[in-house]
Motif scaffolding. Structure first.
Motif, PDB file in Angstrom:
ATOM      1  N   LEU A   1      78.020  68.929   8.744  1.00 17.03           N
ATOM      2  CA  LEU A   1      77.668  70.021   8.605  1.00 17.03           C
ATOM      3  C   LEU A   1      76.737  70.891   9.366  1.00 17.03           C
ATOM      4  O   LEU A   1      75.544  70.865   9.670  1.00 17.03           O
TER       5      LEU A   1
ATOM      6  N   TRP B   1      82.161  66.360  -3.973  1.00 19.11           N
ATOM      7  CA  TRP B   1      82.417  65.965  -2.930  1.00 19.11           C
ATOM      8  C   TRP B   1      82.418  64.166  -2.795  1.00 19.11           C
ATOM      9  O   TRP B   1      81.829  63.627  -1.922  1.00 19.11           O
TER      10      TRP B   1
ATOM     11  N   ILE C   1      78.212  63.562   3.852  1.00 19.04           N
ATOM     12  CA  ILE C   1      77.537  64.761   4.763  1.00 19.04           C
ATOM     13  C   ILE C   1      76.609  64.380   5.666  1.00 19.04           C
ATOM     14  O   ILE C   1      75.631  63.754   5.064  1.00 19.04           O
TER      15      ILE C   1
ATOM     16  N   ASP D   1      73.861  66.279   7.355  1.00 19.89           N
ATOM     17  CA  ASP D   1      73.376  67.494   7.394  1.00 19.89           C
ATOM     18  C   ASP D   1      72.771  67.757   8.673  1.00 19.89           C
ATOM     19  O   ASP D   1      71.659  67.520   9.158  1.00 19.89           O
TER      20      ASP D   1
ATOM     21  N   PHE E   1      76.216  70.009  -2.649  1.00 18.92           N
ATOM     22  CA  PHE E   1      77.395  69.085  -2.192  1.00 18.92           C
ATOM     23  C   PHE E   1      77.439  67.912  -3.155  1.00 18.92           C
ATOM     24  O   PHE E   1      77.140  66.917  -2.954  1.00 18.92           O
TER      25      PHE E   1
ATOM     26  N   LEU F   1      74.422  61.833   1.245  1.00 16.05           N
ATOM     27  CA  LEU F   1      73.892  62.917   2.326  1.00 16.05           C
ATOM     28  C   LEU F   1      73.008  62.093   3.290  1.00 16.05           C
ATOM     29  O   LEU F   1      72.063  61.457   2.788  1.00 16.05           O
TER      30      LEU F   1
END
Length: 199
Positions: free
Chosen positions: A64, A81, A86, A88, A113, A118
């Motif tokens: 991201l 998701w 992800i 970040d 998300f 993450l």
């Protein structure tokens, strides 16, 4: 494993260069039409594939690399998701701490998300440095990773190594993560520290 970079500004392009150096294919997307940045992608390498946002987020691992303010818009692209990781790369510099509810910005991103694992990472270097070859004078450039999910941090650590970096895990988002997060108008202590690890 498939990879995508959402956001194709300076940071997104720096990340794409890391993939191109290692010959690893990665999708790149913005909220714009892929044709609008196809030439920039082609200039980086043949494995940098411009896609629509909807196509790119089919990837297993998604960087991201948009402005912090845009993360919610990207998060709306999928109802869940789950099954995705992800990374970040956003920086919430200038965002008032009260707007984050006193939390690290990555916790706010993680909530947007829903279902994703993450990892905060690749955000502490300026794009011009991140885009350079991470092999430096016999060592490797450090990237910091923070996550509340150890398995996700390990997975992204392995990816960072494949890309030529030396990953350093900082622990959870509320502890080590604060070292690489902006709070209001101040930067975490490790932001902009360009470190090289020698094995």
């Amino acid at each position: 494993m498939s990879y995508a970079i959402i956001g194709f500004g300076k940071l997104g392009q720096a990340l794409a260069k890391a993939f191109a150096r290692k010959g690893i294919e990665v999708s790149v997307a913005t909220t714009r039409d892929p044709e609008s940045f196809a030439a920039d992608a082609a200039a980086i390498g043949p494995g940098i594939i411009p896609k629509t946002l909807a196509q790119a987020i089919e990837a297993d691992i998604v960087f991201l690399a948009v402005r912090y303010e845009s993360h919610r818009e990207v998060a709306k692209a999928l109802p869940t998701w789950k099954g995705k990781t992800i990374i970040d790369v956003t920086n919430a510099y200038g965002v008032p701490p009260e707007e984050l509810g006193g939390q690290p910005s990555s916790k706010v991103v993680a909530q947007a998300f829903a279902g994703a694992r993450l990892v905060k990472g690749f955000n502490h270097l300026v794009a011009a440095v991140l885009g350079q070859d991470p092999a430096v004078q016999g060592g490797r450039r450090v990237v910091f990773l923070a996550s509340d999910d150890d398995a996700a941090a390990t997975e992204i650590g392995a990816l960072a190594e494949n890309l030529g970096f030396s990953p350093v895990k900082l622990g959870g988002l509320s502890e080590g993560g604060l070292l690489v997060q902006a709070r209001g108008n101040s930067w975490g202590q490790l932001i902009f520290k360009d470190l090289i690890k020698f094995d």
